[in-house]
Motif scaffolding. Sequence first.
Motif, PDB file in Angstrom:
ATOM      1  N   TYR A  13      29.597  22.573 -24.446  1.00  0.00           N
ATOM      2  CA  TYR A  13      31.066  21.655 -23.259  1.00  0.00           C
ATOM      3  C   TYR A  13      31.892  21.766 -25.515  1.00  0.00           C
ATOM      4  O   TYR A  13      30.870  21.769 -25.941  1.00  0.00           O
ATOM      5  N   GLU A  14      32.578  22.408 -24.850  1.00  0.00           N
ATOM      6  CA  GLU A  14      33.751  22.146 -25.678  1.00  0.00           C
ATOM      7  C   GLU A  14      35.327  21.307 -24.928  1.00  0.00           C
ATOM      8  O   GLU A  14      35.865  22.075 -24.518  1.00  0.00           O
ATOM      9  N   VAL A  15      35.533  20.203 -26.125  1.00  0.00           N
ATOM     10  CA  VAL A  15      37.106  19.230 -25.589  1.00  0.00           C
ATOM     11  C   VAL A  15      37.858  20.115 -26.336  1.00  0.00           C
ATOM     12  O   VAL A  15      38.029  20.426 -26.813  1.00  0.00           O
ATOM     13  N   LYS A  16      39.123  20.532 -25.123  1.00  0.00           N
ATOM     14  CA  LYS A  16      39.909  21.320 -25.445  1.00  0.00           C
ATOM     15  C   LYS A  16      41.136  20.663 -25.488  1.00  0.00           C
ATOM     16  O   LYS A  16      41.708  20.610 -26.311  1.00  0.00           O
ATOM     17  N   ASP A  17      41.602  19.740 -24.339  1.00  0.00           N
ATOM     18  CA  ASP A  17      42.928  18.622 -24.368  1.00  0.00           C
ATOM     19  C   ASP A  17      42.921  17.729 -23.254  1.00  0.00           C
ATOM     20  O   ASP A  17      41.826  17.347 -22.159  1.00  0.00           O
ATOM     21  N   LYS A  18      43.124  16.706 -23.192  1.00  0.00           N
ATOM     22  CA  LYS A  18      43.354  15.509 -22.568  1.00  0.00           C
ATOM     23  C   LYS A  18      44.021  16.377 -20.967  1.00  0.00           C
ATOM     24  O   LYS A  18      44.547  16.980 -20.722  1.00  0.00           O
ATOM     25  N   ALA A  19      43.044  16.074 -19.885  1.00  0.00           N
ATOM     26  CA  ALA A  19      43.764  16.086 -19.039  1.00  0.00           C
ATOM     27  C   ALA A  19      43.904  15.011 -17.448  1.00  0.00           C
ATOM     28  O   ALA A  19      44.920  15.407 -16.758  1.00  0.00           O
ATOM     29  N   LYS A 124      29.293  26.844 -22.251  1.00  0.00           N
ATOM     30  CA  LYS A 124      28.937  28.203 -21.286  1.00  0.00           C
ATOM     31  C   LYS A 124      27.490  27.343 -20.949  1.00  0.00           C
ATOM     32  O   LYS A 124      27.434  26.812 -21.306  1.00  0.00           O
ATOM     33  N   ILE A 125      27.188  28.044 -19.681  1.00  0.00           N
ATOM     34  CA  ILE A 125      25.883  27.962 -19.078  1.00  0.00           C
ATOM     35  C   ILE A 125      24.960  28.860 -19.152  1.00  0.00           C
ATOM     36  O   ILE A 125      25.634  30.511 -18.627  1.00  0.00           O
ATOM     37  N   SER A 126      23.641  28.980 -18.985  1.00  0.00           N
ATOM     38  CA  SER A 126      22.632  30.512 -18.855  1.00  0.00           C
ATOM     39  C   SER A 126      21.872  29.618 -17.528  1.00  0.00           C
ATOM     40  O   SER A 126      21.172  29.151 -17.485  1.00  0.00           O
TER      41      SER A 126
END
Length: 147
Positions: A13-19, A124-126
């Motif tokens: 995962y990568e944090v993008k922004d506060k939700a 991303k998940i596999s």
Amino acid sequence: MRILLIHSDYIEYEVKDKAIKNPEPISEEEKKGRMDEVLVAFISVEKVDETNPEEVVSKAVEEIINVASQVKAENVFVYPFAHLSSELAKPSVAQEILRKVYEGLKEKGYNVGKAPFGYYKAFKISCKGHPLAELSRTIIPEGAKEE
Ligand SMILES: C[C@@H](O)[C@H](N)C(=O)N[C@H]1[C@@H](O)[C@H](n2cnc3c(N)ncnc32)O[C@@H]1CO
């Protein structure tokens, strides 16, 4: 509580922004994360869970461990995921319940990762694709069932 369980080769995962207004404080290194050979638990905490958080936490830990032992996963990843229910618990309650699920799994000896609470995240998940690789569980506090 709604749980989507995906037995995966990896999750990242990568944090993008506060939700939300007050997301969980995170360090620089927590903005990205990855775990390999892992049972990922996407979890939506629901309003009804607020009636008995302790019961929901212990049932969630039990259910996740039950699946982890069936798929022989030693790594578990708790992923706060507000998209499995239209009756969400408020963030403060959800964060606390998810923290306790994380702690409960660690106490049982699992190697546990978690994604930060309260953010928009890319991931991303596999999925491994075997018959038990995709499961869902619904947990409802006993008292709420009588309504
Ligand atoms: C958005 C998407 O990319 C990301 N994956 C996301 O869902 N972010 C959620 C959770 O981290 C958390 N959150 C808030 N309420 C809840 C709840 N009731 N249960 C679980 N998480 C919650 O707050 C964020 C916004 O709802």
